[in-house]
Design a protein around this motif. Structure first.
Motif, PDB file in Angstrom:
ATOM      1  N   TYR B  33       0.843  -1.196   0.000  1.00  0.00           N
ATOM      2  CA  TYR B  33       0.000   0.000   0.000  1.00  0.00           C
ATOM      3  C   TYR B  33       0.879   1.248   0.000  1.00  0.00           C
ATOM      4  O   TYR B  33       1.933   1.268   0.608  1.00  0.00           O
ATOM      5  N   TYR B  35       0.393   5.309   1.124  1.00  0.00           N
ATOM      6  CA  TYR B  35      -0.430   6.308   1.769  1.00  0.00           C
ATOM      7  C   TYR B  35       0.325   7.635   1.762  1.00  0.00           C
ATOM      8  O   TYR B  35       1.550   7.667   1.674  1.00  0.00           O
ATOM      9  N   PHE B  45      -5.208   7.163   1.671  1.00  0.00           N
ATOM     10  CA  PHE B  45      -4.915   6.027   0.812  1.00  0.00           C
ATOM     11  C   PHE B  45      -4.631   6.494  -0.606  1.00  0.00           C
ATOM     12  O   PHE B  45      -5.337   7.350  -1.147  1.00  0.00           O
ATOM     13  N   TYR B  48      -3.138   0.385  -3.912  1.00  0.00           N
ATOM     14  CA  TYR B  48      -2.994  -0.920  -3.268  1.00  0.00           C
ATOM     15  C   TYR B  48      -2.682  -1.969  -4.319  1.00  0.00           C
ATOM     16  O   TYR B  48      -3.370  -2.069  -5.330  1.00  0.00           O
ATOM     17  N   ASP B  56      -5.537  -1.400  -7.082  1.00  0.00           N
ATOM     18  CA  ASP B  56      -6.620  -0.478  -6.752  1.00  0.00           C
ATOM     19  C   ASP B  56      -6.035   0.928  -6.734  1.00  0.00           C
ATOM     20  O   ASP B  56      -5.350   1.291  -5.788  1.00  0.00           O
ATOM     21  N   LEU B  91       4.055   7.234   2.731  1.00  0.00           N
ATOM     22  CA  LEU B  91       4.286   6.025   3.517  1.00  0.00           C
ATOM     23  C   LEU B  91       3.900   4.791   2.714  1.00  0.00           C
ATOM     24  O   LEU B  91       2.884   4.772   2.024  1.00  0.00           O
ATOM     25  N   TYR B 107      -0.615  -4.115   9.472  1.00  0.00           N
ATOM     26  CA  TYR B 107       0.148  -3.707   8.316  1.00  0.00           C
ATOM     27  C   TYR B 107       1.461  -3.136   8.839  1.00  0.00           C
ATOM     28  O   TYR B 107       1.456  -2.360   9.795  1.00  0.00           O
ATOM     29  N   PHE B 109       4.434  -0.617   8.368  1.00  0.00           N
ATOM     30  CA  PHE B 109       4.753   0.610   7.635  1.00  0.00           C
ATOM     31  C   PHE B 109       6.252   0.867   7.622  1.00  0.00           C
ATOM     32  O   PHE B 109       6.971   0.534   8.568  1.00  0.00           O
TER      33      PHE B 109
END
Lengths: 109, 118
Positions: B33, B35, B45, B48, B56, B91, B107, B109
């Motif tokens: 992901y 961010y 967001f 993904y 996505d 991030l 998750y 990071f």
């Protein structure tokens, strides 16, 4: 649209002064409610996941609870090292997290 | 590696230039992901990736933003013709999507890339 709202935005506590942080959520098909801690200049660090209303999780001085609309993070007898920004996030069916704006906690000795 | 690695940690660029931000996820994590965290704001967001599925991209703010993930591992976020409003911390996070693991371990990071557009 999924929404997560945290309050208060900032919290100043004396060492030992317990308090609670609020996370209100509207997340369609919530699969998990996550709490993270973020220190300045670092990425968020995972604390807990809650799945269903009534569930509670504890880690040291932190306890997270979940209802159908809110989650609370209780900090019991905090220490200065608990100073950080606490983030909550909901994961929906699309496998992505919707984050709240965070609560900045400052614990003074 | 042991954690999610992002590079560079800081990037200052001139308005109008292109930038590339890199993310090295945890080995074996199939989900990745991106961010964005603007000053005083929550995490927003962006995109993904999950395995070989189409990403996505619903969070990308404009067509100046793009991302790719090569070989199911390293990802690059590219911002073309940077604007001052692109200044933020970017991030990256990765997770396993195996069973309940994302929920048990959350998750993970990286420390982010702080982008400043001047």
């Amino acid at each position: 649209e999924d929404q997560v709202t945290q309050s208060p935005e900032a919290l100043r506590l004396q060492e030992g002064e317990s308090s609670s942080l609020n996370c209100s959520y509207t997340v369609s098909g919530l699969r998990g409610l996550f709490w993270y801690r973020q220190d300045p200049g670092k990425g968020p660090e995972f604390l807990f996941t809650l799945y269903s209303a009534g569930e509670e999780k504890e880690k040291e001085r932190l306890k997270a609870t979940l209802t159908k609309k809110e989650s609370f993070l209780h900090i019991t007898a905090p220490k200065p090292e608990d100073s950080a920004t606490y983030l909550c996030a909901g994961e929906a069916a699309g496998n992505k997290l919707t984050f709240g704006g965070g609560t900045r906690v400052l614990v003074k000795p | 590696g042991a954690g999610v690695s992002q590079s560079p940690s800081n990037k200052v660029t001139e308005k109008g230039k292109d930038v590339e931000l890199r993310c090295d996820p945890i080995s074996g994590h199939t989900a990745l992901y991106w961010y964005r965290q603007s000053l005083g704001q929550g995490l927003e967001f962006l995109i993904y990736f999950q395995g070989n599925s189409a990403p996505d991209k619903s969070g990308l703010p404009s067509d100046r933003f793009s991302a790719e993930r090569t070989g199911g591992s390293v990802s690059t976020l590219t911002i073309q013709r940077t604007q001052q409003e692109d200044s933020a911390v970017y991030l990256c996070a990765s997770s396993s999507r195996r069973g309940r693991e994302p929920f048990y371990y959350g998750y993970t990071f990286g420390s982010g890339t702080r982008l400043t557009v001047v």
